[in-house]
Design an enzyme around this catalytic site. Structure first.
Site, PDB file in Angstrom:
ATOM      1  NE  ARG A  69     -11.688  42.366  -3.875  1.00  0.00           N
ATOM      2  CZ  ARG A  69     -11.376  41.773  -2.728  1.00  0.00           C
ATOM      3  NH1 ARG A  69     -12.298  41.124  -2.041  1.00  0.00           N
ATOM      4  NH2 ARG A  69     -10.141  41.788  -2.270  1.00  0.00           N
ATOM      5  CD  GLU A 103     -16.602  42.264   0.817  1.00  0.00           C
ATOM      6  OE1 GLU A 103     -15.734  41.493   1.257  1.00  0.00           O
ATOM      7  OE2 GLU A 103     -16.362  43.133  -0.030  1.00  0.00           O
ATOM      8  CB  CYS A 126     -14.803  34.438  -3.503  1.00  0.00           C
ATOM      9  SG  CYS A 126     -15.225  36.071  -2.903  1.00  0.00           S
ATOM     10  NE  ARG A 128     -10.242  39.487   6.801  1.00  0.00           N
ATOM     11  CZ  ARG A 128     -10.429  39.629   5.497  1.00  0.00           C
ATOM     12  NH1 ARG A 128     -11.493  40.268   5.043  1.00  0.00           N
ATOM     13  NH2 ARG A 128      -9.610  39.100   4.637  1.00  0.00           N
ATOM     14  CG  HIS A 167       0.257  37.836   4.024  1.00  0.00           C
ATOM     15  ND1 HIS A 167      -0.012  38.269   2.750  1.00  0.00           N
ATOM     16  CD2 HIS A 167       1.502  37.338   4.004  1.00  0.00           C
ATOM     17  CE1 HIS A 167       1.043  38.069   2.003  1.00  0.00           C
ATOM     18  NE2 HIS A 167       1.988  37.498   2.747  1.00  0.00           N
ATOM     19  NE  ARG A 219      -8.344  38.726  -1.480  1.00  0.00           N
ATOM     20  CZ  ARG A 219      -8.459  37.439  -1.143  1.00  0.00           C
ATOM     21  NH1 ARG A 219      -7.716  36.534  -1.735  1.00  0.00           N
ATOM     22  NH2 ARG A 219      -9.308  37.063  -0.202  1.00  0.00           N
ATOM     23  CG  ASN A 245     -12.187  35.810   3.977  1.00  0.00           C
ATOM     24  OD1 ASN A 245     -12.544  34.670   4.249  1.00  0.00           O
ATOM     25  ND2 ASN A 245     -11.299  36.084   3.046  1.00  0.00           N
ATOM     26  CG  ASP A 246     -14.361  41.827   4.698  1.00  0.00           C
ATOM     27  OD1 ASP A 246     -13.785  42.092   5.771  1.00  0.00           O
ATOM     28  OD2 ASP A 246     -13.876  42.083   3.580  1.00  0.00           O
TER      29      ASP A 246
HETATM   30  C1  PEP Z   1     -13.915  38.233   1.769  1.00  0.00           C
HETATM   31  O1  PEP Z   1     -14.127  39.223   2.457  1.00  0.00           O
HETATM   32  O2  PEP Z   1     -14.388  37.104   2.013  1.00  0.00           O
HETATM   33  C2  PEP Z   1     -13.028  38.309   0.584  1.00  0.00           C
HETATM   34  C3  PEP Z   1     -12.885  37.298  -0.229  1.00  0.00           C
HETATM   35  O3  PEP Z   1     -12.347  39.467   0.393  1.00  0.00           O
HETATM   36  P1  PEP Z   1     -10.995  39.869   1.145  1.00  0.00           P
HETATM   37  O4  PEP Z   1     -10.538  38.665   1.924  1.00  0.00           O
HETATM   38  O5  PEP Z   1     -10.061  40.284   0.070  1.00  0.00           O
HETATM   39  O6  PEP Z   1     -11.485  40.990   2.001  1.00  0.00           O
HETATM   40 MG    MG Z   2     -13.636  41.199   1.714  1.00  0.00          MG
END
Ligand code: PEP
Ligand code: MG
Length: 577
Positions: free
Chosen positions: A334, A433, A504, A467, A191, A298, A456-457
């Site tokens: 999303r 992801e 993204c 993560r 965050h 989001r 990210n995921d």
């Molecule tokens: C991701 O997983 O890259 C993503 C953009 O979604 P979030 O960070 O909301 O899980």
């Molecule tokens: Mg994600």
């Protein structure tokens, strides 16, 4: 001088004095320094000051339409107003003849332990709130500044050093004098990192034990590109950082002017650069003329920090608002992505051993069909107000996608029956992801209008690395060759089926990776609002065919991370960034 190494959280360098938000628990004196009545009075006074402050912050959050933050502050206020709780603290002071801070700490520990043992997630969340309120009251009594007051004056240029920052704390930061953020916990997708990128300020995260070396008001330098923190720097280091700050300032001006132009490679290929958003705060600063739309909205932030699922109407209003704000540019909404680290008590999500591998995102939506249908209807209704695109998170099987699309047809049918309008042609895509989605891309392609890679995921699941866990962040590396190969696989499969691919996750704006994304053929990048200018500037220096050759070389030749990074660094240096 002390040099510490953390992880890069948000780019840039900063200088300022350490503003320490008390990590962990303080050593509290048990003995009283005056009379027992004075101790009781101290507690009353602290509560009064604290409640006043919370009320002010609450109205401020309401004024700014920061609903999520306002809800958190109301629950803090409820705790601070809990008369029986504080009566027990008072009797503890009188009975045991102990200091107010010590008594409150005891009562807090006891309550938190009690709540923590309860099966309901809501109560455990409540335990965290009680702990936060008590810690802030103790700081108030001890005269320790825990948080700067947004409505007040934070004084000189400062860098916040915090264990971690919660959304409730974020709201109180005096952003005018805030030059940087440093956290003990968290990683590049936490965050705090996302917040810092949105604010356009540098951040170093996951500093670990080294964090404890920082002293309040001490001069500090931070480099968010390398994850370096220097405490009490010498004059040579200060000089070098000042130069870098000046250089960055000039570059920022260059980025600001790049924001105004559409992104396009040297050979004229347009690449869309959109922004990721979700909170009211991000949206307030959103400028549609400076990007190509919202690449990731989001929706979960609408669902968190409250007591019940948002209604049809409430969601429709929120989606309509963001769609209108986009001024005719695409908005990719999303569907609900809760579970994992994002949860709310009223959802009654089960406690799980591995929440990130558990009941989350589309899995919840397909299970709680009424909740999903409500969201789908609201998004569909908003689709008549602009260019709305729908996106499903965490897809791992073709069946999930087909089931989600079936429910979308049902939602359309329900709207038709009610005589409500929606865009029948609203594009539908998925987040790629998970490794499963990567490997299944060719089969998923015929059923989608676009793919958006959530790095990210994807990094988390490809490398089996949580993560949020700073101990193993060295493995959570966006340059991991398996992740880069995954992106390459998705692009190849999608190109064969004529499906556009964007990215993204946070890696979308990683400077050394942008040449690779362009070479692999992505058509869009969705980044934090503060990084649009830099992303566009980098794209404008790239030649597509040259990047294609480089990208092929990188994904096929290397196994070692260091070699991947070296190759990309040299490429970027040769391109002048
Ligand atoms: C991701 O997983 O890259 C993503 C953009 O979604 P979030 O960070 O909301 O899980
Ligand atoms: Mg994600």
């Amino acid at each position: 001088m002390v040099e510490l190494k953390g992880l890069p959280g948000a780019p840039g360098v900063a200088a300022g004095r350490v503003l320490l938000l008390q990590p962990g628990r303080m050593q509290l004196p048990k003995e009283i320094s005056g009379t027992l009545s004075a101790e009781v009075e101290k507690l009353k006074k602290a509560r009064e000051v604290y409640r006043d402050r919370l009320k002010k912050l609450h109205s401020f959050a309401k004024e700014q339409q920061e609903e999520e933050n306002a809800a958190i502050l109301s629950s803090y206020l409820e705790i601070a107003d809990d008369a029986p709780f504080f009566e027990e603290v008072e009797s503890l002071i009188r009975r045991e003849k102990v200091s107010a801070a010590w008594a409150l700490d005891q009562k807090c520990r006891y309550t938190v332990e009690l709540f923590d043992k309860l099966p309901e997630e809501y109560m455990r969340q409540r335990a965290e709130d009680v702990d936060n309120v008590c810690r802030e009251l103790i700081c108030e009594m001890q005269g320790v500044k825990r948080l700067e007051h947004k409505v007040g004056d934070a004084g000189e240029d400062h860098i916040i050093f915090a264990e971690d920052l919660t959304p409730a704390e974020t709201i109180r930061l005096d952003k005018k004098k805030l030059r940087g953020l440093v956290t003990q916990k968290g990683g590049p997708t936490s965050h705090t990192s996302i917040l810092a990128k949105n604010l356009g300020i540098p951040a170093v995260v996951g500093l670990g034990e080294g964090f404890l070396k920082a002293k309040g008001k001490e001069p500090a330098l931070i480099d968010g590109d390398t994850g370096t923190v220097i405490l009490s720097p010498n004059s040579e280091q200060t000089r070098r950082f000042s130069e870098k700050i000046l250089y960055n300032k000039e570059r920022r001006e260059q980025y600001l002017s790049a924001e105004k132009r559409p992104a396009c490679t040297l050979d004229g290929r347009p690449i869309s650069v959109c922004v990721n958003t979700g909170s009211e705060e991000d949206l307030r600063d959103f400028k549609p003329e400076r990007c190509d739309g919202i690449g990731l909205y989001r929706t979960e932030l609408l669902y968190l920090g409250r007591d019940a699922f948002p209604s049809d109407e409430e969601q429709y209003e929120a989606y309509k608002k963001v769609t209108e704000q986009a001024g005719g540019k695409p908005v990719t909404i999303r569907t609900l992505d809760v579970g994992g680290d994002k949860t709310a008590g009223y959802m009654h999500l089960p406690e799980e051993q591995n929440p990130f591998l558990g009941y989350r995102a589309i899995r919840i939506s397909l299970d709680k069909k009424e909740v999903f249908l409500t969201q789908l209807r609201s998004i569909l209704r908003a689709s008549v107000h602009g260019k709305v695109q729908l996106m499903f998170p965490m897809i791992v099987t073709l069946e999930e996608l087909l089931q989600a699309k079936e429910l979308l047809s049902q939602a359309k049918e329900q709207l038709r029956e009610r005589g409500e309008k929606y865009n029948e042609e609203m594009p539908v895509g998925i987040m790629v992801e998970t490794p499963a989605a990567v490997l299944l891309c060719d089969r998923l392609s015929p059923h989608v209008d676009f793919f958006s890679i959530g790095t990210n995921d994807l990094i988390q699941y490809t490398t089996a690395t949580d993560r949020m866990n700073e101990r193993i962040q060295y493995l959570f590396d966006p340059f991991n060759i398996s992740v880069l190969r995954s992106v390459s696989l998705v692009c190849e499969a999608a190109q064969r089926h004529g499906v556009p691919v964007s990215i993204c996750g946070e890696s979308a704006s990683e400077p050394w990776l942008i040449p690779l994304w362009v070479g692999l053929g992505v058509s869009g990048l969705s980044v934090s609002p503060g990084l649009v200018g830099r992303t566009k500037t980098i794209i404008s220096r790239l030649d597509t065919s040259e990047m294609q050759r480089e990208a092929q070389h990188i994904v096929t030749s290397f196994g070692e991370l260091d070699r991947v990074k070296k190759q990309l660094r040299q490429l970027c240096e040769s391109l002048g960034f």
